[in-house]
Design a protein around this motif. Sequence first.
Motif, PDB file in Angstrom:
ATOM      1  N   UNK A  57       0.788  -1.094  -0.060  1.00 19.22           N
ATOM      2  CA  UNK A  57       0.019   0.071  -0.071  1.00 19.22           C
ATOM      3  C   UNK A  57       0.948   1.117   0.030  1.00 19.22           C
ATOM      4  N   UNK A  58       1.906   1.193   0.695  1.00 24.56           N
ATOM      5  CA  UNK A  58       2.995   2.244   0.589  1.00 24.56           C
ATOM      6  C   UNK A  58       3.403   2.676  -0.526  1.00 24.56           C
ATOM      7  N   UNK A  69     -12.822  -4.012   1.300  1.00 24.69           N
ATOM      8  CA  UNK A  69     -13.915  -4.208   2.218  1.00 24.69           C
ATOM      9  C   UNK A  69     -13.267  -5.099   3.304  1.00 24.69           C
ATOM     10  N   UNK A  70     -12.598  -6.207   3.048  1.00 24.00           N
ATOM     11  CA  UNK A  70     -12.108  -6.935   3.834  1.00 24.00           C
ATOM     12  C   UNK A  70     -10.855  -6.249   4.536  1.00 24.00           C
ATOM     13  N   UNK A  71     -10.170  -5.606   4.019  1.00 22.77           N
ATOM     14  CA  UNK A  71      -9.115  -4.824   4.631  1.00 22.77           C
ATOM     15  C   UNK A  71      -9.599  -3.881   5.791  1.00 22.77           C
ATOM     16  N   UNK A  72     -10.697  -3.079   5.291  1.00 26.21           N
ATOM     17  CA  UNK A  72     -11.576  -2.350   6.417  1.00 26.21           C
ATOM     18  C   UNK A  72     -12.185  -3.146   7.306  1.00 26.21           C
ATOM     19  N   UNK A  79      -4.115   0.929  10.566  1.00 21.76           N
ATOM     20  CA  UNK A  79      -2.570   0.595  10.747  1.00 21.76           C
ATOM     21  C   UNK A  79      -1.982   1.501   9.815  1.00 21.76           C
ATOM     22  N   UNK A  80      -2.609   1.579   8.524  1.00 20.54           N
ATOM     23  CA  UNK A  80      -1.912   2.341   7.507  1.00 20.54           C
ATOM     24  C   UNK A  80      -1.836   3.736   7.796  1.00 20.54           C
ATOM     25  N   UNK A  81      -2.991   4.553   8.131  1.00 23.20           N
ATOM     26  CA  UNK A  81      -3.069   5.828   8.787  1.00 23.20           C
ATOM     27  C   UNK A  81      -2.206   5.859   9.861  1.00 23.20           C
TER      28      UNK A  81
END
Length: 85
Positions: A57-58, A69-72, A79-81
Motif C-alpha cells: 500500500x505504501x 472491504x476485507x481490509x476495512x 494501521x496504514x494511517x
Amino acid sequence: MVKLRLKRCGRKQRAVYRIVAIDGRSRREGKDLCKMGFYDPRKSQTYLNIPAILYFLEKGAQPTGTLFDIFKRAGVFYEFRKKFN
C-alpha cells in the motif's frame, strides 16, 4: 501498476481465495508478486499478513473492491494511517 487482488484456489463449488499482489495487466490466475494471506468466504475466515499489505500500500498498490472491504473490516487502513501520523 500493482494491484492487490483475490486469486481463486480450491475445488469446484468450494472456492478459497489467496490475497496476492499482482501486476494489474495480468489475468486472475497469473503469476503473483507476493502472497499475503487467504480468504474463505464459506467459513468467513481471513488470514492477513499485515506488514506485507502495508508495504505494498505504501508503494501505491490499489486493492480491488472486495479486498478494500476485507481490509476495512480487519483494520488495515487504521494501521496504514497510524503508520504515517
